[in-house]
Design an enzyme around this catalytic site. Structure first.
Site, PDB file in Angstrom:
ATOM      1  N   TRP A  13       0.737  -1.196   0.010  1.00 52.96           N
ATOM      2  CA  TRP A  13      -0.103  -0.126  -0.156  1.00 52.96           C
ATOM      3  C   TRP A  13       1.078   1.465  -0.099  1.00 52.96           C
ATOM      4  O   TRP A  13       0.264   2.469   0.027  1.00 52.96           O
ATOM      5  CB  TRP A  13      -0.948  -0.001   0.993  1.00 52.96           C
ATOM      6  N   GLU A  25      -5.492   0.821   5.388  1.00 53.74           N
ATOM      7  CA  GLU A  25      -5.747   1.669   6.655  1.00 53.74           C
ATOM      8  C   GLU A  25      -7.036   0.833   7.559  1.00 53.74           C
ATOM      9  O   GLU A  25      -6.749   0.862   8.686  1.00 53.74           O
ATOM     10  CB  GLU A  25      -6.042   3.140   6.655  1.00 53.74           C
ATOM     11  N   TYR A  65      -8.352   9.157  13.372  1.00 53.78           N
ATOM     12  CA  TYR A  65      -6.939   8.650  13.012  1.00 53.78           C
ATOM     13  C   TYR A  65      -7.127   8.159  11.456  1.00 53.78           C
ATOM     14  O   TYR A  65      -6.378   8.452  10.602  1.00 53.78           O
ATOM     15  CB  TYR A  65      -6.326   7.220  13.804  1.00 53.78           C
ATOM     16  N   ASP A 104      -2.270   7.267  16.134  1.00 51.03           N
ATOM     17  CA  ASP A 104      -2.779   5.696  16.421  1.00 51.03           C
ATOM     18  C   ASP A 104      -2.013   5.330  17.529  1.00 51.03           C
ATOM     19  O   ASP A 104      -1.130   5.940  18.250  1.00 51.03           O
ATOM     20  CB  ASP A 104      -2.550   4.858  15.016  1.00 51.03           C
ATOM     21  N   CYS A 147      16.845   2.739  21.128  1.00 52.20           N
ATOM     22  CA  CYS A 147      16.961   4.320  20.899  1.00 52.20           C
ATOM     23  C   CYS A 147      18.306   4.393  20.224  1.00 52.20           C
ATOM     24  O   CYS A 147      18.592   5.605  19.677  1.00 52.20           O
ATOM     25  CB  CYS A 147      17.071   4.904  22.400  1.00 52.20           C
TER      26      CYS A 147
HETATM   27 FE1  SF4 Z   1      11.632   5.909  21.247  1.00 52.02          FE
HETATM   28 FE2  SF4 Z   1      14.000   5.667  22.034  1.00 52.02          FE
HETATM   29 FE3  SF4 Z   1      13.353   7.109  19.892  1.00 52.02          FE
HETATM   30 FE4  SF4 Z   1      12.908   8.155  22.158  1.00 52.02          FE
HETATM   31  S1  SF4 Z   1      15.048   7.703  21.470  1.00 52.02           S
HETATM   32  S2  SF4 Z   1      11.436   8.028  20.502  1.00 52.02           S
HETATM   33  S3  SF4 Z   1      12.114   6.159  23.235  1.00 52.02           S
HETATM   34  S4  SF4 Z   1      13.092   4.943  20.083  1.00 52.02           S
END
Ligand code: SF4
Length: 389
Positions: A39, A52, A135, A153, A214
């Site tokens: 999609w 969606e 949404y 969402d 992260c």
């Molecule tokens: Fe998510 Fe970590 Fe990115 Fe912050 S830094 S938006 S907690 S992945």
């Protein structure tokens, strides 16, 4: 007088320069790393809309094959509108949340009232269609029509709650309202569709519920939760109530090698789907066969004899757990005469079960018949296939 609940603090505002950097980092990452999904290769409103709706409460991996099969069966909104509800439900079978399919079909008929078809272009017009919430309307309007509307969402909510380090339950209405405002504040209005999809993609693949990665995150420098070491503690969830247990009885009524299936009425969780005559009970009962025999009579007009316990199946719906006890019955009369009050009904041989749209619960119940029934239910009917009369 009860005191009003304290309002959660406003989300920290994002400085314009930070907003610009966040947008461009996120969009760059999305354009480099986004998954190639069917999609995403199109901006055709019909395909964007179908995807969606399918993606509501369902994972991408599950949706992909359904999406392809659905479009092969109903390649245009006109074809969808002209098809029967049975055909649409049959194509949807296994994807769950059947209200989505019923609403999609209903909305297709509304859209096709004007010829040539005139697609709604803004989010408000989309939201006026059945099954299209705030949404979904925003996602379709931004992706297919470049409308500058923010979407929120579950994935985006989690990402934004972490970016802003929201320490209150993110699904509380007051907090959600603030997150919608933050989403609108951050939106890249020049590429709203890509921006909304980038946030969804980030939530699905990097900023995941339990283990956000992260170090791989393109917006790590902007994330207040990561800075505070709170990324796993956010979003805060409100405690969930346990799903109530419900009991029900079902009758597999046999006549000359065929079984009676009824189409459920137009309302309720399984509306429009076919299944065995079923009755809910307040709990386990002393003589379930007698209760079932008594309940089936006014529903179908049939008199039953010789019950045989086939077994019990259970199914978890979003808001309740249902345990269904299934009995096989013979007819007390030679020629079955269904009452006029009976819903749409069909006597089907086990090999024909898969020609009707069945809920997962009824598939499990019919599988208890074993042999041919089990084999037939393992084979999928082709989506859009004609339904046997
Ligand atoms: Fe998510 Fe970590 Fe990115 Fe912050 S830094 S938006 S907690 S992945």
């Amino acid at each position: 007088m009860p005191r009003p609940a304290p309002r959660p603090p406003a989300l920290p505002s994002v400085a314009p320069v930070e907003r610009r950097r966040l947008r461009s980092r996120l969009l760059r990452w999305y354009r480099r790393c986004a998954r190639d999904l069917p999609w995403r290769r199109t901006r055709d409103p019909y395909q964007v809309w179908v995807s969606e709706v399918m993606l509501q409460q369902t994972q991408v991996r599950t949706v992909e094959p359904y999406f392809q099969r659905f479009l092969a069966a109903f390649p245009s909104v006109q074809r969808l509108a002209e098809s029967s509800l049975d055909q649409v439900l049959l194509a949807w079978q296994g994807l769950g949340y059947y209200a989505r399919a019923r609403n999609l079909h209903e909305a297709a008929k509304i859209i096709c009232r004007t010829r040539p078809v005139r697609w709604p272009t803004d989010a408000a017009a989309w939201q006026a269609l059945p099954g299209v919430g705030r949404y979904t309307a925003a996602a379709i309007a931004s992706i297919a029509f470049d409308q500058p509307v923010a979407a929120l969402d579950g994935n985006i909510r989690r990402v934004l709650a972490r970016l802003a380090a929201v320490r209150e339950p993110a699904d509380a209405p007051a907090v959600q309202a603030r997150l919608w405002r933050l989403a609108a504040d951050l939106l890249a209005t020049a590429s709203p569709g890509d921006f909304n999809q980038a946030l969804m993609e980030l939530g699905a693949r990097v900023c995941t519920p339990r283990a956000p990665d992260c170090r791989a995150c393109p917006v790590l420098n902007h994330c207040r939760a990561a800075r505070a070491g709170l990324q796993r503690a956010i979003p805060v969830r409100r405690p969930r109530r346990a799903a109530p247990q419900v009991s029900a009885l079902a009758a597999a009524i046999r006549h000359e090698g065929r079984y009676l299936l009824l189409r459920r009425g137009p309302r309720g969780l399984l509306a429009g789907l076919w299944g065995l005559p079923t009755v809910e009970t307040p709990g386990p009962c002393d003589d379930p066969a007698a209760v079932l025999r008594q309940a089936v009579r006014p529903l179908t007009g049939l008199r039953l004899r010789s019950p045989r316990l086939l077994g019990t199946v259970s199914h978890v719906f979003t808001h309740r757990k249902l345990t269904l006890t299934v009995f096989e019955w013979a007819l007390a009369d030679r020629a079955p005469a269904l009452s006029a009050a009976a819903p749409a009904a069909a006597w089907l041989a086990p090999a024909e079960f898969a020609t009707r749209p069945l809920s997962e619960l009824d598939r499990k119940a019919l599988t208890l018949l074993g042999g041919e029934a089990r084999d037939a239910l393992q084979r999928r009917a082709a989506p859009g296939a004609a339904v046997l009369a």
